[in-house]
Every structure is written in C-alpha cells, then in structure tokens.
Design a protein around this motif. Structure first.
Motif, short mmCIF file in Angstrom:
data_model
loop_
_atom_site.label_atom_id
_atom_site.label_comp_id
_atom_site.label_asym_id
_atom_site.label_seq_id
_atom_site.Cartn_x
_atom_site.Cartn_y
_atom_site.Cartn_z
N LYS A 225 0.93 -1.39 0.21
CA LYS A 225 0.04 0.16 0.11
C LYS A 225 1.18 0.73 -0.24
CE LYS A 225 -3.63 -1.89 2.84
NZ LYS A 225 -4.91 -1.70 4.09
N VAL A 226 0.34 2.59 -0.72
CA VAL A 226 1.52 3.55 -0.38
C VAL A 226 0.74 4.59 0.30
CG1 VAL A 226 1.78 5.59 -2.45
CG2 VAL A 226 1.51 3.29 -3.23
N VAL A 227 1.14 4.52 1.58
CA VAL A 227 0.87 5.60 2.53
C VAL A 227 0.82 7.40 2.28
CG1 VAL A 227 0.65 6.15 5.01
CG2 VAL A 227 0.68 3.75 3.81
N GLU A 228 -0.67 7.95 2.05
CA GLU A 228 0.02 9.45 1.71
C GLU A 228 -0.05 11.06 3.08
OE1 GLU A 228 -2.38 10.66 -1.43
OE2 GLU A 228 -1.44 9.03 -3.50
N LYS A 229 0.67 11.26 3.54
CA LYS A 229 0.38 11.70 4.56
C LYS A 229 0.16 12.83 4.46
CE LYS A 229 2.77 8.52 7.71
NZ LYS A 229 4.08 8.03 8.34
N HIS A 230 -1.44 13.36 4.87
CA HIS A 230 -1.37 15.24 4.42
C HIS A 230 -1.76 15.56 5.92
CE1 HIS A 230 -1.11 14.87 -0.24
NE2 HIS A 230 -1.47 13.52 0.70
N LYS A 231 -1.27 16.68 6.39
CA LYS A 231 -1.66 17.43 7.50
C LYS A 231 -1.97 18.45 7.28
CE LYS A 231 1.44 15.16 10.96
NZ LYS A 231 1.78 15.96 11.40
#
Length: 178
Positions: free
Chosen positions: A168-174
């Motif tokens: 899985k590609v985890v995208e982190k956006h805050k």
C-alpha cells in the motif's frame, strides 16, 4: 439403573468426602487465622467450604483422562501395558493418544544414551491401544519417507509470498488550521 447407581455413589461419596474435603480445609483455615482472623480469611474459608462438594461430584462424573502419572494410571484401574518409543515422535504420539481418549503415562528412561520413552497404557484398552499404535507407526513411516520439511525452508517460502504481495502507498497530508 446406571444413573441411579451413579447418583447413589455420588451422594454417598459426597457425604464421606464432606469431612475430608470441606471440614479439614475449613479447620486448616481456622488454625491459620487464630492469630488475627480477617474478613478476607473468613470469606476464603466459606468459599472453600461451598466449592469442595461440587469438586468431589465433578471428579466422580468426569474422571481424569489423557496423560497422567504412572502411579495414577495404575491406581485407576487394572494393570498397565508398556511400549517403547523414541523421543522424535513423542508429540505426535500424544496427539494421537488424546484423539482416541486414551489414558496413558510417559516415562523417560535415563539409563540409555539416546533416551527412550516408555508409554504405559491401561490393560483393558487393548483395542484403542492397537488403533493408536497403528496410526502412530503409519505416521512415522510417512514422515520417514518424506522427511520433515525444514522450518527455515517454510519460512523462506512465506517470505517470498509476502514480498510478492503489492504494498500500500500511504499518503500523509496534514492540514494546518490556524
């Protein structure tokens, strides 16, 4: 007829065992508590007095089965028969014997350099003994021909399977709220 005999035996045994299993533990607790009896100790004594007859009845209805000590096995019924097995298949033997509901005891002989294990059975379980021994020897022969697979080989196969799975590609956006 059989249920009546069992019920009578349970009641008689509970009456006889009442002194041994209820009165003696209660006396022991009272003797221990003579110095300073506390509420916890009194509650513990009452619980022991209440549960003891139930344990006696449970042991009469459901006697111990499976692996036990040699003394218990010999005391339980008629004499015992013994066979010798090697230590490699001991776990397989236990599984098979428990599957057939056998009462058995295993003793390790310390005199021999590669240790041998003696398995004691109740003498009256001859049919079950034959079934257990036949299944155990068949399993040992099957293992002897194929050989047991190495644990490291199995682990390597599973590592390869896991590595082949897509990740899985985890995208982190805050988001910053101000």
């Amino acid at each position: 007829m059989m249920n009546e005999e069992i019920a009578k035996e349970i009641v008689d045994g509970a009456a006889r065992g009442l002194k041994e299993e209820v009165v003696k533990p209660a006396q022991r607790i009272v003797v221990e508590c003579i110095g300073k009896p506390t509420a916890q100790m009194l509650v513990k004594g009452l619980k022991a007095a209440v549960t003891a007859p139930g344990k006696a009845i449970r042991n009469k209805l459901h006697p111990e089965h499976g692996e036990m000590k040699v003394k218990d096995l010999i005391r339980k019924d008629q004499g015992a028969q013994a066979i010798d097995i090697d230590g490699a298949g001991l776990g397989d033997f236990r599984k098979i014997a428990n599957k057939y509901g056998m009462d058995f005891a295993i003793v390790k002989s310390t005199e021999l350099d590669p240790p041998k294990y003696s398995v004691f059975f109740k003498a009256r379980d001859a049919d079950a003994i034959n079934a257990v021994v036949n299944e155990y020897t068949a399993k040992q022969m099957r293992i002897g021909k194929e050989g047991r697979p190495s644990l490291l080989e199995k682990l390597g196969k599973f590592k390869a399977i896991v590595a082949a799975l897509p990740k899985k590609v985890v995208e982190k956006h805050k988001e910053v709220d101000r």
